[in-house]
Write a protein that holds these residues in place. Structure first.
Motif, short mmCIF file in Angstrom:
data_model
loop_
_atom_site.label_atom_id
_atom_site.label_comp_id
_atom_site.label_asym_id
_atom_site.label_seq_id
_atom_site.Cartn_x
_atom_site.Cartn_y
_atom_site.Cartn_z
N ARG A 570 0.82 -1.21 0.00
CA ARG A 570 0.00 0.00 0.00
C ARG A 570 0.86 1.26 0.00
O ARG A 570 1.84 1.36 0.73
CB ARG A 570 -0.91 -0.02 1.23
CG ARG A 570 -1.85 1.18 1.36
CD ARG A 570 -2.85 0.97 2.49
NE ARG A 570 -2.22 0.89 3.79
CZ ARG A 570 -1.89 1.94 4.54
NH1 ARG A 570 -2.12 3.17 4.08
NH2 ARG A 570 -1.35 1.78 5.73
N VAL A 571 0.45 2.24 -0.80
CA VAL A 571 1.11 3.55 -0.81
C VAL A 571 0.11 4.56 -0.25
O VAL A 571 -0.92 4.84 -0.87
CB VAL A 571 1.53 3.96 -2.23
CG1 VAL A 571 2.15 5.36 -2.21
CG2 VAL A 571 2.52 2.95 -2.81
N PRO A 572 0.39 5.15 0.91
CA PRO A 572 -0.54 6.13 1.48
C PRO A 572 -0.64 7.38 0.61
O PRO A 572 0.26 7.68 -0.18
CB PRO A 572 0.09 6.47 2.84
CG PRO A 572 1.04 5.36 3.13
CD PRO A 572 1.53 4.89 1.80
N TYR A 573 -1.74 8.11 0.75
CA TYR A 573 -1.85 9.40 0.08
C TYR A 573 -0.76 10.31 0.63
O TYR A 573 -0.46 10.30 1.82
CB TYR A 573 -3.23 10.01 0.34
CG TYR A 573 -4.37 9.11 -0.06
CD1 TYR A 573 -4.38 8.47 -1.31
CD2 TYR A 573 -5.44 8.87 0.80
CE1 TYR A 573 -5.42 7.63 -1.67
CE2 TYR A 573 -6.49 8.04 0.45
CZ TYR A 573 -6.48 7.42 -0.79
OH TYR A 573 -7.52 6.58 -1.14
N GLY A 574 -0.16 11.11 -0.26
CA GLY A 574 0.99 11.90 0.16
C GLY A 574 1.01 13.27 -0.46
O GLY A 574 -0.03 13.85 -0.78
N PHE A 575 2.20 13.79 -0.67
CA PHE A 575 2.37 15.18 -1.07
C PHE A 575 2.96 15.32 -2.47
O PHE A 575 2.32 14.97 -3.44
CB PHE A 575 3.19 15.92 0.00
CG PHE A 575 2.57 15.86 1.37
CD1 PHE A 575 1.20 16.00 1.54
CD2 PHE A 575 3.35 15.64 2.50
CE1 PHE A 575 0.62 15.94 2.80
CE2 PHE A 575 2.78 15.58 3.76
CZ PHE A 575 1.42 15.73 3.91
#
Length: 589
Positions: A570-575
């Motif tokens: 999983r890749v979290p929401y980021g910037f």
């Protein structure tokens, strides 16, 4: 009115052993990974030993008797051990007091880092990833994206922006893709690992009101007794990424940048805090600008404690820094972004300010100043001081991000493209007023000192647009297109918009279903690019039904999906992100 539409994921999806909450059992890719409990320590295999009760392990706040974790005191002298015990006792009392009151949603970790905002463990390189479609041959290098990923479970208030920096990387070579993610090993993170707890104060989540003052006193007292070192920076390096002077730099505006190296196989390693060979002694904001023709880098540094509150400087392509230009401001102001043109830097002085004295009144130090008039400063790029600065007022304008700017000689104007956010302090302070982020054109007349502002997109198709970019090969020059995240439903990103900045025409690309992404990164096709929009959009996308993550590669002309890279975790929401081509990777310092 100073208030906020809360920047929170859907709290109903929060489950602290895994996410999402409606799954029967966690899958390997869906773990929420903190360093804290024994169970999670087995998953992460770190040196951290914190058993402090946290705000995330039950629907209600935990026991009012939190336990400060044991520390390895073997390297301390008797005075240090006594000081540590006394300060730990004081922190226990502070936590007990804090937990007797409910937290605002803006700093409640059960809202701020739930769902796919929750952190993940590091991932070593996974190669030969499955690809649907075909990756364009011109994409040869590594796509990188920064984000906030707290190593420790919060024991008190926590804002999304407070998390430790983690960089996610997809390396692409001859159509083959690999993935890795690593923490940026900041001074803060390294020391907290050694101490076994999140001992450094969180700038937004914890530094408010009387408890914020108490936390600062505890922090500096620990430094005074040599229990920690706060002289080498306290930043998290979680916001921006830029490749400059043969270095990949990870940045947040509270510290110097950190150099991160991409290895030959696509892994990431932190080289360390980078001060440009001793030339940079102050923090640098997370959105420096590189001129596509001169290859210079332009940056700002702001200070919330002492004057000068704002400084401007630039670096030559060889990394030689100019002298600082001190910009006179009446009060410390949030300066998250700015813009450049061919001849000027454009500096926003807006209504979100820092008033540290409000902490003594039990308030947040970040506030909306309704009596202040927003303005933009236009300064020659090679200025040696601020005497040539032209200030142009633009009332009730707050742009968290500026997408581009250029000069219009025929009208004596500088044109600025940005997303105007209301309420202005919407990310930091809580209320129920709906947030709006409106793509706008702001024209600053250098002759008359007047400004105008117009909404670019027609009202019938208006939507929240935040996070994105123009073709960076045209940064500071007039551009036709901007690629911007569709922040609907706020704060999730359901797709991205390709906006014609002249006509207001909008073409949308939606991820579909329960898929959400982040910043759309525009990558030009190459030196042979045919037109401003000849290139590809890259973005991490997460499916909240299957709980799987992907990298999407979309044709920027047609907005058709060209390829999907299936990611192993999983890749979290980021910037914000960047792309480093293979030639630059070989030349890294």
């Amino acid at each position: 009115m100073a208030c906020s539409y809360v920047l929170t994921p859907n709290p109903t999806k929060l489950n602290l052993s895994f996410a999402p909450a409606d799954l029967d059992a966690p899958s390997p890719s869906s773990s929420v990974s903190f360093t804290n409990t024994k169970q999670r320590r087995r998953k992460l295999s770190t040196n951290s030993v914190s058993d402090t009760p946290t705000l995330l392990n039950s629907p209600n706040y935990p026991s009012p008797n939190p336990i400060i974790p044991e520390k390895d005191t073997s390297r301390w002298n008797p005075l240090q051990r006594a000081a540590s015990a006394a300060l730990d006792f004081a922190e226990t009392a502070l936590l007990r007091r804090e937990r007797s009151k409910p937290l605002p949603k803006t700093v409640d970790p059960r809202h701020q880092i739930s769902g796919n905002y929750a952190p993940v463990p590091e991932q070593s390189v996974k190669s030969s990833l499955s690809v649907d479609g075909k990756i364009p041959e011109c994409i040869d290098g590594v796509y990188l994206r920064n984000g906030a990923n707290p190593l420790f479970e919060p024991v008190s208030g926590h804002h999304l922006f407070d998390g430790d920096g983690m960089v996610h990387a997809v390396k692409i070579t001859n159509g083959d893709a690999s993935y890795s993610c690593r923490f940026t090993e900041t001074e803060r993170l390294v020391q907290e690992k050694q101490l076994g707890s999140p001992i450094f104060p969180k700038a937004i989540g914890e530094l408010h009101g009387h408890s914020g003052i108490a936390r600062l006193m505890l922090f500096y007292a620990r430094g005074l007794f040599g229990l920690l070192n706060h002289k080498n920076g306290t930043g998290v390096a979680n916001a921006g990424l830029v490749y400059f002077h043969d270095r990949l730099l990870a940045m947040s505006e509270d510290d110097l940048p950190y150099q991160v190296r991409v290895t030959d196989n696509g892994d990431l390693e932190t080289i360390g805090r980078f001060d440009f060979d001793g030339q940079l002694s102050s923090a640098m904001i997370a959105h420096p600008k590189i001129d596509p023709e001169t290859k210079e880098l332009f940056a700002l540094s702001y200070d919330v404690v002492k004057k000068p509150y704002l400084k401007y400087f630039r670096f030559s392509p060889e990394g030689e820094k100019s002298p600082d230009v001190e910009i006179p401001l009446a009060s410390p102001t949030m300066m998250h972004d700015f813009a450049i043109t061919e001849n000027f830097v454009v500096i926003p002085d807006q209504q979100v300010v820092f008033k540290l004295s409000d902490m003594f009144l039990g308030k947040s130090p970040v506030k909306y100043d309704g009596e202040k008039i927003s303005r933009f400063g236009i300064l020659p790029r090679n200025a040696k001081d601020a005497s040539e600065m032209v200030w142009v007022e633009s009332p009730e304008t707050f742009c968290f991000h500026l997408w581009n700017a250029w000069e219009s000689p025929e009208t004596n104007e500088v044109v600025v493209i940005g997303s105007c956010m209301t309420p202005a302090d919407s990310i930091f302070n809580e209320c129920d007023e709906q947030l709006n982020s409106v793509l706008s054109e702001i024209r600053l007349n250098l002759k008359t000192g007047k400004s105008t502002r117009r909404t670019i997109i027609p009202g019938s198709v208006q939507m929240n647009l935040e996070a994105g970019m123009v073709n960076r090969n045209l940064l500071g020059r007039k551009t036709r297109y901007a690629y911007l995240a569709i922040a609907e439903p706020w704060p999730k990103v359901s797709g991205f918009a390709k906006v014609d900045l002249s006509t207001g025409e909008v073409k949308n690309h939606f991820y579909g279903g329960k898929k959400y992404g982040g910043e759309p990164f525009f990558l030009p096709r190459g030196l042979e690019s045919d037109g401003e929009d000849d290139g590809y959009i890259m973005s991490f996308v997460h499916d909240e039904e299957s709980w799987e993550s992907e990298l999407h590669i979309v044709n920027a002309v047609t907005l058709e999906l060209e390829a999907t890279v299936k990611l192993p975790s999983r890749v979290p929401y980021g910037f914000h992100g960047t792309f480093v081509n293979s030639a630059d990777m070989l030349n890294q310092a």
